[in-house]
Design a protein around this motif. Structure first.
Motif, PDB file in Angstrom:
ATOM      1  N   ASN A  25       0.779  -1.246   0.000  1.00 53.60           N
ATOM      2  CA  ASN A  25       0.000   0.000   0.000  1.00 53.60           C
ATOM      3  C   ASN A  25       0.807   1.290   0.000  1.00 53.60           C
ATOM      4  O   ASN A  25       0.315   2.321   0.458  1.00 53.60           O
ATOM      5  N   LEU A  26       2.014   1.271  -0.529  1.00 56.69           N
ATOM      6  CA  LEU A  26       2.760   2.517  -0.719  1.00 56.69           C
ATOM      7  C   LEU A  26       2.257   3.177  -1.996  1.00 56.69           C
ATOM      8  O   LEU A  26       1.894   2.501  -2.956  1.00 56.69           O
ATOM      9  N   LYS A  27       2.253   4.499  -2.012  1.00 59.41           N
ATOM     10  CA  LYS A  27       1.743   5.226  -3.175  1.00 59.41           C
ATOM     11  C   LYS A  27       2.746   6.276  -3.628  1.00 59.41           C
ATOM     12  O   LYS A  27       3.528   6.787  -2.836  1.00 59.41           O
ATOM     13  N   ASN A  28       2.685   6.589  -4.909  1.00 60.76           N
ATOM     14  CA  ASN A  28       3.481   7.656  -5.507  1.00 60.76           C
ATOM     15  C   ASN A  28       4.973   7.511  -5.206  1.00 60.76           C
ATOM     16  O   ASN A  28       5.618   8.456  -4.778  1.00 60.76           O
ATOM     17  N   ILE A  29       5.500   6.329  -5.450  1.00 61.75           N
ATOM     18  CA  ILE A  29       6.916   6.080  -5.216  1.00 61.75           C
ATOM     19  C   ILE A  29       7.666   6.018  -6.539  1.00 61.75           C
ATOM     20  O   ILE A  29       7.063   5.804  -7.594  1.00 61.75           O
ATOM     21  N   SER A  30       8.957   6.229  -6.469  1.00 62.87           N
ATOM     22  CA  SER A  30       9.842   6.114  -7.623  1.00 62.87           C
ATOM     23  C   SER A  30      10.918   5.093  -7.300  1.00 62.87           C
ATOM     24  O   SER A  30      11.355   4.984  -6.157  1.00 62.87           O
ATOM     25  N   ILE A  31      11.327   4.350  -8.321  1.00 60.03           N
ATOM     26  CA  ILE A  31      12.322   3.291  -8.144  1.00 60.03           C
ATOM     27  C   ILE A  31      13.299   3.339  -9.303  1.00 60.03           C
ATOM     28  O   ILE A  31      12.903   3.578 -10.455  1.00 60.03           O
ATOM     29  N   HIS A  32      14.567   3.102  -9.032  1.00 57.72           N
ATOM     30  CA  HIS A  32      15.607   2.990 -10.047  1.00 57.72           C
ATOM     31  C   HIS A  32      16.029   1.527 -10.055  1.00 57.72           C
ATOM     32  O   HIS A  32      16.449   1.000  -9.025  1.00 57.72           O
ATOM     33  N   ALA A  33      15.879   0.845 -11.201  1.00 57.34           N
ATOM     34  CA  ALA A  33      16.105  -0.598 -11.220  1.00 57.34           C
ATOM     35  C   ALA A  33      16.573  -1.074 -12.590  1.00 57.34           C
ATOM     36  O   ALA A  33      16.504  -0.342 -13.580  1.00 57.34           O
ATOM     37  N   ILE A  34      17.023  -2.326 -12.623  1.00 57.88           N
ATOM     38  CA  ILE A  34      17.371  -2.989 -13.867  1.00 57.88           C
ATOM     39  C   ILE A  34      16.334  -4.071 -14.138  1.00 57.88           C
ATOM     40  O   ILE A  34      15.846  -4.715 -13.209  1.00 57.88           O
ATOM     41  N   VAL A  35      15.978  -4.246 -15.400  1.00 59.12           N
ATOM     42  CA  VAL A  35      15.015  -5.273 -15.803  1.00 59.12           C
ATOM     43  C   VAL A  35      15.759  -6.599 -15.935  1.00 59.12           C
ATOM     44  O   VAL A  35      16.710  -6.711 -16.705  1.00 59.12           O
ATOM     45  N   LEU A  36      15.327  -7.601 -15.155  1.00 53.25           N
ATOM     46  CA  LEU A  36      15.949  -8.915 -15.202  1.00 53.25           C
ATOM     47  C   LEU A  36      15.233  -9.853 -16.167  1.00 53.25           C
ATOM     48  O   LEU A  36      15.865 -10.682 -16.817  1.00 53.25           O
ATOM     49  N   ASP A  37      13.908  -9.752 -16.243  1.00 54.78           N
ATOM     50  CA  ASP A  37      13.137 -10.670 -17.061  1.00 54.78           C
ATOM     51  C   ASP A  37      11.809 -10.021 -17.438  1.00 54.78           C
ATOM     52  O   ASP A  37      11.194  -9.347 -16.615  1.00 54.78           O
ATOM     53  N   VAL A  38      11.387 -10.243 -18.668  1.00 51.93           N
ATOM     54  CA  VAL A  38      10.078  -9.774 -19.134  1.00 51.93           C
ATOM     55  C   VAL A  38       9.291 -11.008 -19.568  1.00 51.93           C
ATOM     56  O   VAL A  38       9.667 -11.687 -20.525  1.00 51.93           O
ATOM     57  N   ALA A  39       8.220 -11.309 -18.845  1.00 49.39           N
ATOM     58  CA  ALA A  39       7.415 -12.490 -19.152  1.00 49.39           C
ATOM     59  C   ALA A  39       6.556 -12.249 -20.391  1.00 49.39           C
ATOM     60  O   ALA A  39       6.304 -11.106 -20.780  1.00 49.39           O
ATOM     61  N   LYS A  40       6.098 -13.343 -20.971  1.00 46.86           N
ATOM     62  CA  LYS A  40       5.181 -13.234 -22.110  1.00 46.86           C
ATOM     63  C   LYS A  40       3.878 -12.621 -21.622  1.00 46.86           C
ATOM     64  O   LYS A  40       3.451 -12.852 -20.494  1.00 46.86           O
ATOM     65  N   PRO A  41       3.214 -11.857 -22.503  1.00 49.65           N
ATOM     66  CA  PRO A  41       1.982 -11.189 -22.075  1.00 49.65           C
ATOM     67  C   PRO A  41       0.815 -12.159 -21.913  1.00 49.65           C
ATOM     68  O   PRO A  41       0.752 -13.184 -22.575  1.00 49.65           O
ATOM     69  N   THR A  42      -0.069 -11.801 -20.992  1.00 47.60           N
ATOM     70  CA  THR A  42      -1.351 -12.495 -20.886  1.00 47.60           C
ATOM     71  C   THR A  42      -2.424 -11.490 -21.293  1.00 47.60           C
ATOM     72  O   THR A  42      -2.231 -10.278 -21.179  1.00 47.60           O
ATOM     73  N   GLN A  43      -3.528 -11.990 -21.754  1.00 45.11           N
ATOM     74  CA  GLN A  43      -4.625 -11.154 -22.240  1.00 45.11           C
ATOM     75  C   GLN A  43      -5.725 -11.086 -21.187  1.00 45.11           C
ATOM     76  O   GLN A  43      -6.122 -12.108 -20.639  1.00 45.11           O
ATOM     77  N   THR A  44      -6.204  -9.872 -20.885  1.00 44.89           N
ATOM     78  CA  THR A  44      -7.326  -9.733 -19.963  1.00 44.89           C
ATOM     79  C   THR A  44      -8.632  -9.932 -20.743  1.00 44.89           C
ATOM     80  O   THR A  44      -8.634  -9.943 -21.979  1.00 44.89           O
ATOM     81  N   LYS A  45      -9.724 -10.044 -20.011  1.00 40.50           N
ATOM     82  CA  LYS A  45     -11.039 -10.179 -20.645  1.00 40.50           C
ATOM     83  C   LYS A  45     -11.371  -8.963 -21.511  1.00 40.50           C
ATOM     84  O   LYS A  45     -12.106  -9.057 -22.480  1.00 40.50           O
ATOM     85  N   ASP A  46     -10.816  -7.805 -21.140  1.00 38.12           N
ATOM     86  CA  ASP A  46     -11.060  -6.558 -21.870  1.00 38.12           C
ATOM     87  C   ASP A  46     -10.123  -6.372 -23.059  1.00 38.12           C
ATOM     88  O   ASP A  46     -10.155  -5.338 -23.719  1.00 38.12           O
ATOM     89  N   GLY A  47      -9.226  -7.334 -23.285  1.00 38.40           N
ATOM     90  CA  GLY A  47      -8.319  -7.262 -24.425  1.00 38.40           C
ATOM     91  C   GLY A  47      -7.004  -6.543 -24.155  1.00 38.40           C
ATOM     92  O   GLY A  47      -6.250  -6.260 -25.086  1.00 38.40           O
ATOM     93  N   HIS A  48      -6.696  -6.253 -22.905  1.00 39.37           N
ATOM     94  CA  HIS A  48      -5.422  -5.608 -22.568  1.00 39.37           C
ATOM     95  C   HIS A  48      -4.334  -6.653 -22.391  1.00 39.37           C
ATOM     96  O   HIS A  48      -4.598  -7.774 -21.971  1.00 39.37           O
ATOM     97  N   GLU A  49      -3.094  -6.264 -22.705  1.00 37.01           N
ATOM     98  CA  GLU A  49      -1.948  -7.132 -22.457  1.00 37.01           C
ATOM     99  C   GLU A  49      -1.334  -6.780 -21.107  1.00 37.01           C
ATOM    100  O   GLU A  49      -1.131  -5.605 -20.800  1.00 37.01           O
ATOM    101  N   VAL A  50      -1.036  -7.808 -20.310  1.00 42.02           N
ATOM    102  CA  VAL A  50      -0.397  -7.605 -19.014  1.00 42.02           C
ATOM    103  C   VAL A  50       0.863  -8.469 -18.973  1.00 42.02           C
ATOM    104  O   VAL A  50       0.827  -9.643 -19.322  1.00 42.02           O
ATOM    105  N   ARG A  51       1.967  -7.867 -18.547  1.00 41.77           N
ATOM    106  CA  ARG A  51       3.218  -8.599 -18.418  1.00 41.77           C
ATOM    107  C   ARG A  51       3.745  -8.453 -16.999  1.00 41.77           C
ATOM    108  O   ARG A  51       3.626  -7.402 -16.385  1.00 41.77           O
ATOM    109  N   THR A  52       4.377  -9.514 -16.520  1.00 44.47           N
ATOM    110  CA  THR A  52       5.109  -9.443 -15.264  1.00 44.47           C
ATOM    111  C   THR A  52       6.570  -9.239 -15.618  1.00 44.47           C
ATOM    112  O   THR A  52       7.146 -10.007 -16.388  1.00 44.47           O
ATOM    113  N   VAL A  53       7.153  -8.195 -15.053  1.00 45.22           N
ATOM    114  CA  VAL A  53       8.541  -7.845 -15.322  1.00 45.22           C
ATOM    115  C   VAL A  53       9.304  -7.945 -14.008  1.00 45.22           C
ATOM    116  O   VAL A  53       8.926  -7.320 -13.016  1.00 45.22           O
TER     117      VAL A  53
END
Length: 138
Positions: A25-53
């Motif tokens: 429940n933290l809000k309005n935060i900023s983070i500096h990070a490196i991307v280790l892995d980008v998962a394949k997208p999943t499709q929501t019922k509304d047609g949006h793509e969601v990825r876990t990074v």
């Protein structure tokens, strides 16, 4: 007269936070990070793509949930600054999401010290129990 001190991460002022200091429940935060892995997208019922990074900084790693265009442009090794983020629990894990007015800014690639441990996505059982008790009281 006593001054009330607010938690600087929970007020509305954006602030850089280390991954090891994240909590639900933290809000309005900023983070500096490196991307280790980008998962394949999943499709929501509304047609949006969601990825876990999977992202990390020098203090640990966590999952970032990204929707639509944000996920399509991220690559392993990208060094990013995430602004306007918030934390939440999804399927009993702590995650970061980008808020409606948030942004992902690519700042480089491959040259950042990071640690995959501790995995901040995995919440301790006692914290999960406390969160579940709070939710049942609502």
């Amino acid at each position: 007269m006593q001054q009330q001190i607010q938690n600087p991460v929970r007020d509305n002022t954006p602030r850089f936070v280390l991954i090891r200091d994240l909590e639900p429940n933290l809000k309005n935060i900023s983070i500096h990070a490196i991307v280790l892995d980008v998962a394949k997208p999943t499709q929501t019922k509304d047609g949006h793509e969601v990825r876990t990074v999977r992202i990390a900084d020098k203090t640990g790693s966590i999952n970032l949930s990204v929707w639509n265009d944000y996920g399509a442009v991220l690559r392993e090794g990208d060094i990013v600054r995430l602004n306007g983020c918030f934390t939440h629990i999804w399927k009993n894990t702590l995650q970061i999401k980008i808020g409606n007015k948030g942004q992902i800014i690519k700042q480089g690639d491959f040259m950042m010290v990071y640690s995959e441990l501790p995995d901040m996505s995995i919440l301790p059982p006692e914290l999960m129990k406390e969160i579940q008790e709070q939710q049942t009281k609502k």
